[in-house]
Motif scaffolding. Structure first.
Motif, mmCIF file in Angstrom:
data_model
loop_
_atom_site.group_PDB
_atom_site.id
_atom_site.type_symbol
_atom_site.label_atom_id
_atom_site.label_comp_id
_atom_site.label_asym_id
_atom_site.label_seq_id
_atom_site.Cartn_x
_atom_site.Cartn_y
_atom_site.Cartn_z
ATOM 1 N N ASN A 9 -20.939 -37.427 1.751
ATOM 2 C CA ASN A 9 -20.521 -36.208 2.442
ATOM 3 C C ASN A 9 -20.514 -35.088 1.406
ATOM 4 O OD1 ASN A 9 -19.187 -34.068 3.589
ATOM 5 N ND2 ASN A 9 -17.523 -35.273 4.474
ATOM 6 N N PRO A 10 -21.458 -34.125 1.493
ATOM 7 C CA PRO A 10 -21.600 -33.117 0.437
ATOM 8 C C PRO A 10 -20.437 -32.139 0.343
ATOM 9 C CG PRO A 10 -23.034 -32.602 2.296
ATOM 10 C CD PRO A 10 -22.450 -33.954 2.573
ATOM 11 N N VAL A 11 -19.487 -32.215 1.286
ATOM 12 C CA VAL A 11 -18.318 -31.333 1.198
ATOM 13 C C VAL A 11 -17.008 -32.130 1.208
ATOM 14 C CG1 VAL A 11 -19.412 -29.243 2.102
ATOM 15 C CG2 VAL A 11 -18.476 -30.914 3.707
ATOM 16 N N TYR A 15 -16.388 -36.306 -3.296
ATOM 17 C CA TYR A 15 -17.700 -35.930 -3.841
ATOM 18 C C TYR A 15 -17.551 -34.814 -4.861
ATOM 19 C CZ TYR A 15 -22.304 -33.811 -4.238
ATOM 20 O OH TYR A 15 -23.461 -33.274 -4.748
ATOM 21 N N PHE A 16 -16.766 -33.788 -4.536
ATOM 22 C CA PHE A 16 -16.533 -32.702 -5.490
ATOM 23 C C PHE A 16 -15.943 -33.250 -6.795
ATOM 24 C CE2 PHE A 16 -15.894 -29.759 -1.615
ATOM 25 C CZ PHE A 16 -17.189 -29.273 -1.687
ATOM 26 N N ASP A 17 -15.027 -34.237 -6.669
ATOM 27 C CA ASP A 17 -14.309 -34.757 -7.839
ATOM 28 C C ASP A 17 -15.199 -35.610 -8.740
ATOM 29 O OD1 ASP A 17 -12.022 -33.504 -6.984
ATOM 30 O OD2 ASP A 17 -11.134 -35.307 -6.091
ATOM 31 N N ASN A 18 -16.078 -36.398 -8.149
ATOM 32 C CA ASN A 18 -16.954 -37.258 -8.972
ATOM 33 C C ASN A 18 -18.200 -37.639 -8.191
ATOM 34 O OD1 ASN A 18 -18.146 -38.966 -10.796
ATOM 35 N ND2 ASN A 18 -16.755 -40.670 -10.408
ATOM 36 N N LEU A 164 -20.119 -19.173 -2.960
ATOM 37 C CA LEU A 164 -20.505 -20.583 -3.083
ATOM 38 C C LEU A 164 -19.349 -21.551 -2.850
ATOM 39 C CD1 LEU A 164 -22.884 -20.541 -6.204
ATOM 40 C CD2 LEU A 164 -23.531 -20.764 -3.814
ATOM 41 N N HIS A 165 -18.119 -21.059 -2.871
ATOM 42 C CA HIS A 165 -16.956 -21.949 -2.724
ATOM 43 C C HIS A 165 -16.957 -22.619 -1.345
ATOM 44 C CE1 HIS A 165 -12.939 -23.507 -3.403
ATOM 45 N NE2 HIS A 165 -12.619 -23.095 -2.183
ATOM 46 N N ARG A 166 -16.641 -23.904 -1.333
ATOM 47 C CA ARG A 166 -16.509 -24.632 -0.067
ATOM 48 C C ARG A 166 -15.204 -25.408 -0.059
ATOM 49 N NH1 ARG A 166 -19.889 -21.596 0.770
ATOM 50 N NH2 ARG A 166 -21.951 -21.855 1.700
ATOM 51 N N LYS A 167 -14.445 -25.264 1.015
ATOM 52 C CA LYS A 167 -13.244 -26.076 1.184
ATOM 53 C C LYS A 167 -13.687 -27.488 1.584
ATOM 54 C CE LYS A 167 -10.720 -22.013 2.848
ATOM 55 N NZ LYS A 167 -11.837 -21.079 3.088
ATOM 56 N N PRO A 168 -12.896 -28.514 1.252
ATOM 57 C CA PRO A 168 -13.280 -29.868 1.676
ATOM 58 C C PRO A 168 -13.552 -29.906 3.183
ATOM 59 C CG PRO A 168 -11.438 -29.970 0.158
ATOM 60 C CD PRO A 168 -11.669 -28.512 0.436
ATOM 61 N N GLY A 169 -14.717 -30.443 3.546
ATOM 62 C CA GLY A 169 -15.100 -30.542 4.952
ATOM 63 C C GLY A 169 -15.855 -29.347 5.503
ATOM 64 N N GLN A 170 -15.998 -28.296 4.704
ATOM 65 C CA GLN A 170 -16.628 -27.065 5.199
ATOM 66 C C GLN A 170 -18.124 -27.037 4.869
ATOM 67 O OE1 GLN A 170 -15.295 -23.482 3.209
ATOM 68 N NE2 GLN A 170 -17.049 -22.347 4.013
ATOM 69 N N ILE A 171 -18.970 -27.114 5.892
ATOM 70 C CA ILE A 171 -20.421 -27.061 5.691
ATOM 71 C C ILE A 171 -20.951 -25.652 5.919
ATOM 72 C CG2 ILE A 171 -22.650 -27.807 6.650
ATOM 73 C CD1 ILE A 171 -21.437 -30.593 6.999
ATOM 74 N N VAL A 383 -14.916 -27.140 -9.872
ATOM 75 C CA VAL A 383 -15.224 -26.229 -8.765
ATOM 76 C C VAL A 383 -15.547 -27.057 -7.519
ATOM 77 C CG1 VAL A 383 -16.095 -24.411 -10.281
ATOM 78 C CG2 VAL A 383 -17.715 -26.073 -9.336
ATOM 79 N N ASN A 384 -15.255 -26.502 -6.367
ATOM 80 C CA ASN A 384 -15.706 -27.063 -5.084
ATOM 81 C C ASN A 384 -16.770 -26.110 -4.557
ATOM 82 O OD1 ASN A 384 -13.523 -28.732 -5.487
ATOM 83 N ND2 ASN A 384 -12.600 -28.404 -3.486
ATOM 84 N N MET A 385 -18.030 -26.422 -4.812
ATOM 85 C CA MET A 385 -19.101 -25.504 -4.437
ATOM 86 C C MET A 385 -20.257 -26.246 -3.806
ATOM 87 S SD MET A 385 -19.419 -22.804 -7.606
ATOM 88 C CE MET A 385 -18.223 -21.489 -7.835
#
Length: 400
Positions: A9-11, A15-18, A164-171, A383-385
């Motif tokens: 899941n790209p968001v 995934y953001f963490d590792n 570019l910032h994305r919240k978890p789950g935000q596509i 970053v969450n991007m």
């Protein structure tokens, strides 16, 4: 014990963490990964990703480069990264002139001056590598080249980060992302119009004066929207890449102090270190393409009319392409496989040489500034991007 179900899941926060643990499983268990719920494919093995990057007839860029954009087909602006040939070829040949070896070398003194300026202000006891150093200096270089006045250069970086910032789950883009894109687009559009009235010795003025072949074969000038699209992209790519790469570099060298020691002992290894950083922790994680037809790849078939993730960062650690691909080694044999850290094929990074030079100069000066250092690992902030990985904060204490 059974393995957990493989889900990319790209968001997702994990995934953001590792991302690298997920990449390893995808390469081994599902090299051609399909997500039924979101209806996309993802490629992670080097042979597949490299082949897809090279195949612009099968994999189109014209619908955008992230999942939300490709799925909707709603490309926000005319930009070289959202073009297929022949449009891409005409624009690329024009823009290549801004990034000739001579043009890049002419920026060396500027880069050195900015690197020294920001390091001279840094507090050795409380140094945030990204916020105090790798965030501010690259955007100064690229926006100065473009022709952005000094008082707006750091603002460009904040617009990019927000867009570019994305919240978890935000596509899809949210209102904040959209507003940042609108603000930066309006700013550059105004600057282009200003340069039409009052040309300067900068890239925007040269793009205004340039000509490319039109649809009927006759030469034409670029319009304000095209120039705005390119300068917006340039600011983003020119700032994000080096900002994230230098921040990640310091983290990896803290984890592998023997590799930092190699550079302290021999500065001629710096270019090789930059290549290994691009391979191992390259800032660009993936590009999304749209399959125009059924495509056969080494690991299997991609059907037509689907969003497809080309996971360059996963491919760059593929043990099928690189011996000990998960190991960080600045002395590795770089002839084994193509480094996909700055793309490959017709959409490879226009400013790759500039990014390499900036990173090399930054490392050289960091070796002097902090030959011994500690990273506060518990205070690292990723970053969450979309598309991009790296750190927002890298707190460092310089040791005597």
């Amino acid at each position: 014990m059974t393995k957990p179900t493989l889900v990319f899941n790209p968001v997702a926060q994990e995934y953001f963490d590792n991302p690298y643990e997920i990449y390893r499983r995808m390469r081994d268990e599902a090299p051609i990964y399909y997500d039924e719920e979101q209806d996309f494919y993802a490629l992670t093995r080097h042979a597949d990703v490299a082949a897809a990057f090279k195949d612009h007839d099968g994999f189109s860029s014209a619908r955008g480069c992230d999942l939300g954009m490709v799925r909707s087909g709603d490309v926000p602006q005319k930009s070289i990264i959202f073009m297929d040939p022949p449009d891409h070829r005409h624009m690329r040949s024009l823009l290549n002139k801004a990034f000739t070896p001579r043009a890049i070398q002419s920026q060396r003194d500027t880069v050195v001056e900015l690197v020294e300026q920001y390091l001279s202000k840094a507090d050795p006891d409380n140094f945030d590598v990204v916020q105090d150093f790798s965030g501010p200096f690259p955007v100064e270089v690229i926006t100065r080249m473009a022709g952005v006045p000094e008082e707006f250069r750091q603002q460009v970086r904040h617009w990019i980060d927000t867009s570019l910032h994305r919240k978890p789950g935000q596509i899809e883009m949210d209102d904040e992302n959209m507003q940042a894109n609108i603000d930066s687009g309006m700013y550059y559009y105004g600057l282009v119009q200003e340069r039409r009235k009052n040309p300067q010795d900068d890239m925007i003025s040269r793009l205004i004066a340039a000509q490319i072949p039109g649809e009927n074969g006759e030469m034409r000038q670029l319009d304000d929207i095209e120039i705005t699209g390119f300068t917006t992209l340039l600011g983003g790519a020119g700032a994000e890449t080096v900002t994230k790469l230098v921040g990640s570099a310091v983290v990896e060298f803290a984890r592998h102090p023997e590799q930092w020691q190699k550079l302290l002992d021999d500065r001629s290894k710096i270019p090789a270190a930059v290549e290994e950083l691009l391979r191992y922790v390259g800032p660009v994680q993936y590009n999304v393409r749209y399959s125009l037809k059924d495509v056969e790849l080494p690991s299997g078939r991609i059907p037509a009319n689907k969003p497809v993730f080309l996971m360059g960062a996963a491919a760059n650690r593929d043990p099928r392409a690189f011996d000990d691909g998960e190991t960080f080694d600045i002395d590795r044999d770089r002839t084994q496989a193509q480094n996909l850290g700055l793309g490959y094929g017709i959409h490879s990074c226009l400013g790759a040489a500039l990014a390499r030079m900036e990173t090399a100069i930054a490392l050289d000066h960091l070796l002097d500034f902090m030959p011994r250092f500690d990273v506060a690992f518990d205070r690292l902030e990723r970053v969450n991007m979309q598309n991009v990985a790296g750190y927002h904060h890298v707190p460092v204490k310089v040791l005597n």
